[in-house]
Scaffold this motif. Structure first.
Motif, PDB file in Angstrom:
ATOM      1  N   PRO A 294      19.455   6.963 -11.490  1.00 42.57           N
ATOM      2  CA  PRO A 294      20.104   6.048 -12.440  1.00 42.57           C
ATOM      3  C   PRO A 294      19.194   4.913 -12.934  1.00 42.57           C
ATOM      4  CG  PRO A 294      20.977   5.740 -10.223  1.00 42.57           C
ATOM      5  CD  PRO A 294      20.084   6.936 -10.176  1.00 42.57           C
ATOM      6  N   GLN A 295      18.125   4.622 -12.213  1.00 42.74           N
ATOM      7  CA  GLN A 295      17.199   3.582 -12.661  1.00 42.74           C
ATOM      8  C   GLN A 295      16.416   4.019 -13.897  1.00 42.74           C
ATOM      9  OE1 GLN A 295      14.722   2.983  -9.188  1.00 42.74           O
ATOM     10  NE2 GLN A 295      15.751   1.039  -8.760  1.00 42.74           N
ATOM     11  N   TYR A 296      16.355   5.304 -14.149  1.00 43.14           N
ATOM     12  CA  TYR A 296      15.501   5.843 -15.202  1.00 43.14           C
ATOM     13  C   TYR A 296      16.282   6.412 -16.385  1.00 43.14           C
ATOM     14  CZ  TYR A 296      11.551   5.418 -12.048  1.00 43.14           C
ATOM     15  OH  TYR A 296      10.576   4.927 -11.215  1.00 43.14           O
ATOM     16  N   ILE A 297      17.512   6.008 -16.581  1.00 45.36           N
ATOM     17  CA  ILE A 297      18.324   6.555 -17.675  1.00 45.36           C
ATOM     18  C   ILE A 297      17.642   6.353 -19.019  1.00 45.36           C
ATOM     19  CG2 ILE A 297      20.492   6.258 -18.939  1.00 45.36           C
ATOM     20  CD1 ILE A 297      21.865   5.871 -16.232  1.00 45.36           C
ATOM     21  N   THR A 298      17.141   5.168 -19.279  1.00 49.91           N
ATOM     22  CA  THR A 298      16.484   4.883 -20.555  1.00 49.91           C
ATOM     23  C   THR A 298      15.237   5.731 -20.742  1.00 49.91           C
ATOM     24  OG1 THR A 298      17.260   2.594 -20.399  1.00 49.91           O
ATOM     25  CG2 THR A 298      15.495   3.051 -21.969  1.00 49.91           C
TER      26      THR A 298
ATOM     27  N   ASN B 250       0.823  -1.211   0.000  1.00 49.20           N
ATOM     28  CA  ASN B 250       0.000   0.000   0.000  1.00 49.20           C
ATOM     29  C   ASN B 250       0.853   1.254   0.000  1.00 49.20           C
ATOM     30  OD1 ASN B 250      -2.373  -1.422  -0.053  1.00 49.20           O
ATOM     31  ND2 ASN B 250      -2.691  -1.333   2.146  1.00 49.20           N
ATOM     32  N   ASN B 251       2.065   1.183   0.536  1.00 50.95           N
ATOM     33  CA  ASN B 251       2.940   2.345   0.591  1.00 50.95           C
ATOM     34  C   ASN B 251       3.687   2.574  -0.715  1.00 50.95           C
ATOM     35  OD1 ASN B 251       2.246   2.942   3.180  1.00 50.95           O
ATOM     36  ND2 ASN B 251       3.941   1.824   4.095  1.00 50.95           N
ATOM     37  N   LEU B 252       3.546   1.690  -1.703  1.00 45.84           N
ATOM     38  CA  LEU B 252       4.250   1.848  -2.965  1.00 45.84           C
ATOM     39  C   LEU B 252       3.605   2.867  -3.881  1.00 45.84           C
ATOM     40  CD1 LEU B 252       5.197  -1.839  -3.793  1.00 45.84           C
ATOM     41  CD2 LEU B 252       6.639  -0.039  -2.870  1.00 45.84           C
ATOM     42  N   VAL B 253       2.414   3.333  -3.562  1.00 41.23           N
ATOM     43  CA  VAL B 253       1.758   4.346  -4.376  1.00 41.23           C
ATOM     44  C   VAL B 253       2.545   5.640  -4.243  1.00 41.23           C
ATOM     45  CG1 VAL B 253      -0.351   5.679  -4.683  1.00 41.23           C
ATOM     46  CG2 VAL B 253      -0.478   3.262  -4.049  1.00 41.23           C
ATOM     47  N   VAL B 254       2.864   6.240  -5.393  1.00 40.11           N
ATOM     48  CA  VAL B 254       3.681   7.440  -5.399  1.00 40.11           C
ATOM     49  C   VAL B 254       2.836   8.651  -5.040  1.00 40.11           C
ATOM     50  CG1 VAL B 254       5.095   8.934  -6.836  1.00 40.11           C
ATOM     51  CG2 VAL B 254       5.165   6.467  -7.165  1.00 40.11           C
ATOM     52  N   GLU B 255       3.327   9.420  -4.098  1.00 43.00           N
ATOM     53  CA  GLU B 255       2.662  10.647  -3.727  1.00 43.00           C
ATOM     54  C   GLU B 255       3.574  11.792  -4.130  1.00 43.00           C
ATOM     55  OE1 GLU B 255       1.561  10.705   0.364  1.00 43.00           O
ATOM     56  OE2 GLU B 255       0.719   8.704   0.280  1.00 43.00           O
ATOM     57  N   THR B 256       2.975  12.874  -4.585  1.00 42.67           N
ATOM     58  CA  THR B 256       3.797  14.014  -4.949  1.00 42.67           C
ATOM     59  C   THR B 256       4.338  14.658  -3.688  1.00 42.67           C
ATOM     60  OG1 THR B 256       1.850  15.422  -5.004  1.00 42.67           O
ATOM     61  CG2 THR B 256       2.549  14.447  -7.082  1.00 42.67           C
ATOM     62  N   LYS B 257       5.585  15.026  -3.755  1.00 39.15           N
ATOM     63  CA  LYS B 257       6.257  15.600  -2.594  1.00 39.15           C
ATOM     64  C   LYS B 257       6.019  17.099  -2.577  1.00 39.15           C
ATOM     65  CE  LYS B 257      10.856  16.102  -0.656  1.00 39.15           C
ATOM     66  NZ  LYS B 257      12.268  15.869  -0.862  1.00 39.15           N
TER      67      LYS B 257
ATOM     68  N   LYS C  10      11.119   4.975  -6.737  1.00 38.94           N
ATOM     69  CA  LYS C  10      11.888   3.768  -7.058  1.00 38.94           C
ATOM     70  C   LYS C  10      11.065   2.803  -7.910  1.00 38.94           C
ATOM     71  CE  LYS C  10      15.418   4.689  -4.328  1.00 38.94           C
ATOM     72  NZ  LYS C  10      16.561   5.288  -4.919  1.00 38.94           N
ATOM     73  N   LYS C  11      11.756   2.133  -8.824  1.00 34.63           N
ATOM     74  CA  LYS C  11      11.103   1.104  -9.625  1.00 34.63           C
ATOM     75  C   LYS C  11      10.866  -0.119  -8.745  1.00 34.63           C
ATOM     76  CE  LYS C  11      12.795   2.094 -14.253  1.00 34.63           C
ATOM     77  NZ  LYS C  11      13.540   1.556 -15.395  1.00 34.63           N
ATOM     78  N   VAL C  12       9.785  -0.819  -9.025  1.00 28.70           N
ATOM     79  CA  VAL C  12       9.453  -2.024  -8.286  1.00 28.70           C
ATOM     80  C   VAL C  12       9.594  -3.197  -9.245  1.00 28.70           C
ATOM     81  CG1 VAL C  12       7.678  -3.217  -6.963  1.00 28.70           C
ATOM     82  CG2 VAL C  12       7.840  -0.728  -6.854  1.00 28.70           C
ATOM     83  N   LYS C  13      10.611  -4.004  -9.015  1.00 27.96           N
ATOM     84  CA  LYS C  13      10.882  -5.166  -9.867  1.00 27.96           C
ATOM     85  C   LYS C  13      10.934  -4.759 -11.340  1.00 27.96           C
ATOM     86  CE  LYS C  13       8.899  -8.444  -6.657  1.00 27.96           C
ATOM     87  NZ  LYS C  13       7.940  -9.494  -6.419  1.00 27.96           N
TER      88      LYS C  13
END
Length: 147
Positions: free
Chosen positions: A126-130, A30-37, A83-86
C-alpha cells in the motif's frame, strides 16, 4: 569521595549508552539496503528465482501470457516491495517497478492480467500505490505507441 566515584560512574554510563546508540543506528542504516530475495522451493533440484529473473521473463518477447501470469504470481507472493524510509524510495526499488512497466507494456499481457497485477500489488504494497499506477500507465502508454 563517593560523590566523585558516583559522578565518574554516571559519566561512564552515559558514554556507554551513547556508544551503543551510535552502533545501533549504524547497523540499522546499513541494513536498509535492499537485497533481492531468493525464493526457496520445496524441491532442491528446481531453480531458485530472483526479482531480476522475473524482469527477464517480462522483458522477453517470447514470453507467453502463461509465463507472464506465473511471473506476476511469484512477484506478488514471494517478492514484497522494500519498505519506504521516511517517504523516500529505497535503493533497489527500481527493479520492482520496472517489472510492472515490463508486464504492462508486454504484447502478450491482456487487460485481465494487468488488472490482476495492479490490484494485488497495491493490496500487498500500500505504500507504493502511486508508483504502481505511474509505472503501469507508462507501460500501457508504451504498449499503445507500439501498435
Amino acid at each position: 569521595m563517593q560523590e566523585k566515584y558516583l559522578i565518574i560512574g554516571v559519566i561512564i554510563f552515559i558514554v556507554v549508552c551513547i556508544f551503543i546508540a551510535i552502533v545501533f543506528i549504524t547497523i540499522r542504516n546499513n541494513n536498509l539496503v535492499v537485497e533481492t530475495k531468493v525464493v526457496k522451493t520445496p524441491h532442491e533440484d528446481t531453480p531458485q528465482f530472483t526479482i531480476k529473473d522475473m524482469n527477464e521473463i517480462a522483458a522477453s518477447r517470447k514470453s507467453t501470457r502463461e509465463d507472464l501470469q506465473k511471473a506476476v504470481d511469484m512477484v506478488i507472493s514471494d517478492f514484497p516491495f522494500p519498505k519506504k524510509v521516511k517517504y523516500k524510495l529505497p535503493k533497489g526499488i527500481k527493479v520492482y517497478l520496472n517489472f510492472i512497466l515490463l508486464v504492462a507494456s508486454h504484447k502478450n499481457a491482456d487487460a485481465k492480467l494487468i488488472a490482476y497485477m495492479d490490484e494485488n500489488l497495491k493490496e500487498k504494497n500500500p505504500q507504493y500505490i502511486t508508483e504502481i499506477d505511474i509505472y503501469e500507465n507508462q507501460g500501457l502508454k508504451e504498449r499503445s505507441n507500439r501498435i
